[in-house]
Design an enzyme around this catalytic site. Structure first.
Site, mmCIF file in Angstrom:
data_model
loop_
_atom_site.group_PDB
_atom_site.id
_atom_site.type_symbol
_atom_site.label_atom_id
_atom_site.label_comp_id
_atom_site.label_asym_id
_atom_site.label_seq_id
_atom_site.Cartn_x
_atom_site.Cartn_y
_atom_site.Cartn_z
ATOM 1 N N GLU A 1 1.065 -1.344 0.145
ATOM 2 C CA GLU A 1 -0.113 0.089 0.280
ATOM 3 C C GLU A 1 1.384 1.356 -0.247
ATOM 4 O O GLU A 1 2.005 1.195 0.079
ATOM 5 C CB GLU A 1 -1.208 0.141 0.994
ATOM 6 C CG GLU A 1 -0.073 -0.230 2.478
ATOM 7 C CD GLU A 1 -0.485 0.773 3.321
ATOM 8 O OE1 GLU A 1 -1.086 1.422 3.005
ATOM 9 O OE2 GLU A 1 -0.014 1.003 4.700
ATOM 10 N N VAL B 1 -5.435 0.147 3.016
ATOM 11 C CA VAL B 1 -5.052 -1.017 2.580
ATOM 12 C C VAL B 1 -6.652 -1.661 2.314
ATOM 13 O O VAL B 1 -6.316 -2.236 1.253
ATOM 14 C CB VAL B 1 -5.431 -1.876 4.308
ATOM 15 C CG1 VAL B 1 -5.304 -3.275 3.846
ATOM 16 C CG2 VAL B 1 -4.141 -1.513 5.171
ATOM 17 N N ASP C 1 -16.196 5.210 13.978
ATOM 18 C CA ASP C 1 -14.618 5.222 14.008
ATOM 19 C C ASP C 1 -13.877 3.650 13.332
ATOM 20 O O ASP C 1 -14.037 2.781 14.651
ATOM 21 C CB ASP C 1 -14.238 5.958 13.925
ATOM 22 C CG ASP C 1 -12.987 6.266 13.069
ATOM 23 O OD1 ASP C 1 -12.445 5.621 11.918
ATOM 24 O OD2 ASP C 1 -12.666 7.170 13.767
ATOM 25 N N SER D 1 -12.892 0.858 10.643
ATOM 26 C CA SER D 1 -11.842 0.960 9.125
ATOM 27 C C SER D 1 -13.235 0.484 8.249
ATOM 28 O O SER D 1 -13.017 -0.970 8.344
ATOM 29 C CB SER D 1 -10.227 0.978 9.353
ATOM 30 O OG SER D 1 -10.200 1.172 8.098
ATOM 31 N N LYS E 1 -1.915 -1.666 15.937
ATOM 32 C CA LYS E 1 -1.591 -0.436 16.518
ATOM 33 C C LYS E 1 -2.432 -0.427 17.521
ATOM 34 O O LYS E 1 -3.503 -0.470 17.110
ATOM 35 C CB LYS E 1 -1.169 0.755 15.829
ATOM 36 C CG LYS E 1 -0.236 0.596 14.746
ATOM 37 C CD LYS E 1 0.737 1.958 14.471
ATOM 38 C CE LYS E 1 1.379 1.523 13.596
ATOM 39 N NZ LYS E 1 1.287 2.064 12.069
HETATM 40 N N1 PSU Z 1 -2.893 2.190 10.570
HETATM 41 C C1 PSU Z 1 -1.374 2.410 10.988
HETATM 42 N N2 PSU Z 1 -0.880 2.559 9.951
HETATM 43 C C2 PSU Z 1 -1.689 3.323 8.627
HETATM 44 C C3 PSU Z 1 -2.881 3.393 8.796
HETATM 45 C C4 PSU Z 1 -3.366 2.682 9.676
HETATM 46 O O1 PSU Z 1 -0.956 2.276 11.620
HETATM 47 O O2 PSU Z 1 -0.488 3.662 7.329
HETATM 48 C C5 PSU Z 1 -3.174 3.462 7.110
HETATM 49 C C6 PSU Z 1 -3.131 2.546 6.431
HETATM 50 O O3 PSU Z 1 -3.394 2.939 4.901
HETATM 51 C C7 PSU Z 1 -4.477 1.980 6.569
HETATM 52 C C8 PSU Z 1 -5.720 3.531 6.225
HETATM 53 O O4 PSU Z 1 -5.450 1.443 5.605
HETATM 54 O O5 PSU Z 1 -4.430 4.198 7.049
HETATM 55 C C9 PSU Z 1 -6.986 3.100 7.913
HETATM 56 O O6 PSU Z 1 -7.339 4.155 7.766
HETATM 57 P P1 PSU Z 1 -8.912 4.747 8.668
HETATM 58 O O7 PSU Z 1 -7.927 4.063 9.265
HETATM 59 O O8 PSU Z 1 -9.136 5.705 7.970
HETATM 60 O O9 PSU Z 1 -9.735 3.641 7.451
HETATM 61 MN MN MN Z 2 -11.254 5.486 9.976
#
Ligand code: PSU
Ligand code: MN
Length: 307
Positions: free
Chosen positions: A27, A109, A141, A143, A162
């Site tokens: 990614e 991702v 929230d 993902s 994380k």
């Molecule tokens: N979590 C991390 N590092 C990252 C991401 C998430 O610890 O770089 C990035 C990845 O690209 C993941 C995206 O797919 O953030 C998810 O974003 P959101 O939480 O806004 O869905």
């Molecule tokens: Mn989000």
């Protein structure tokens, strides 16, 4: 389906796929938003190099001028990592609009899985997996990465997730969605900067061949979705638990105080955590990413050999 209108595969990746040679997708949000410049670009290139050294072809993915590019050139990788361009972070919901407008963006991702699947790539590695955020019962929230894993057949090799996320709820969500979660040489789901989260991964597998066999079985059973394989950070680079959990708590408080929401949350937390730990979190991030590239390439090799 003919995707050529919005999908462009590099000659090297195309050739590898045609010859059934192993390919690992990467990614691009990690390069664009997850690491400071210029370490981000060096890291992106080094990750590709490690994948090559371990017998697979790397395919970093991003959207450039409305095209989903699978396999970036050096120039394109520099472009993605250039902070002055303020590239957006695209997930599933963003791709159609950006493609129609001919715009550029790093891919999360979920968006990377979509492009990888269109191109015929089944294995990828990711800096961080998105998940259920702390406080999601109020903010909702969660993902879209987790939804993508339920519907797109791509294996994600990562270092767990994380602790900026609610790891227990993230695992519950993946269970609800029927996504297999495998600990690579561990029973415990790793917490990215540390080797353990205190939550069990669903299954432990110990070799690339075992992982490839499980993923192949998922395909044979006709499941629509993918698989999470969590590889703990190498022992020597694992962070002190108190330091990292404390830093994450502090960053979380600041994010709430400053009213940070939506797609800004993750980049904000990561840069705060880096500041609080005086860059140690970034160092750990680099090392675990390299380790992930090694394992992902080996899984891709084992999987290609089975076909
Ligand atoms: N979590 C991390 N590092 C990252 C991401 C998430 O610890 O770089 C990035 C990845 O690209 C993941 C995206 O797919 O953030 C998810 O974003 P959101 O939480 O806004 O869905
Ligand atoms: Mn989000």
């Amino acid at each position: 389906m003919d995707y050529t209108e919005f999908l462009e595969i590099s000659p090297e990746v195309k050739e590898a796929l045609a010859a059934n040679r192993p390919v690992v997708a990467l990614e691009s949000v990690m390069v664009a938003h997850g690491l400071p410049y210029p370490v981000n670009i060096e890291t992106g290139l080094k990750m590709e190099e490690i994948i090559r050294e371990n017998g697979a072809v790397p395919a970093t993915i991003a959207m450039l001028d409305g095209k989903l590019k699978v396999g970036l050139s050096r120039e394109e990788l520099h472009h993605i990592g250039d902070p002055s361009l303020h590239l957006a972070k695209a997930s599933r919901r963003d791709l159609p609009v950006l493609a129609a407008q001919g715009k550029s963006s790093a891919t999360t991702v979920s968006a990377t899985m979509i492009a990888a699947h269109m191109a015929g790539i089944e294995i990828m590695t990711a800096g961080g997996l998105g998940g259920v955020h702390r406080g999601a019962e109020r903010t909702m929230d969660i993902s879209t990465d987790l939804e993508e894993l339920a519907v797109t057949p791509v294996l994600i090799l990562c270092a767990g997730a994380k602790a900026i996320l609610d790891l227990g709820l993230t695992l519950e969500y993946l269970e609800t969605k029927g996504v297999p979660v495998v600990g690579y040489q561990t029973e415990d789901f790793p917490a990215f900067f540390t080797r353990k989260s205190g939550f069990p991964a669903g299954h432990r597998l110990d070799t690339p061949e075992q992982v490839a066999a499980a993923f192949q079985m998922e395909r044979r059973m006709g499941y629509p979705g993918g698989m999470v394989v969590a590889n703990p950070i190498p022992e020597e680079y694992a962070m002190d638990e108190k330091l990292i959990w404390g830093a994450i708590d502090e960053a979380q408080r600041e994010a709430e105080e400053q009213g940070i929401t939506g797609k800004q949350v993750t980049p904000f937390l990561l840069s705060k955590v880096s500041k609080i730990t005086q860059g140690r979190s970034v160092e750990a991030n680099l090392e675990l990413s390299y380790a992930n590239c090694r394992v992902a390439a080996k899984i891709a090799c084992a999987y290609a050999a089975m076909k």
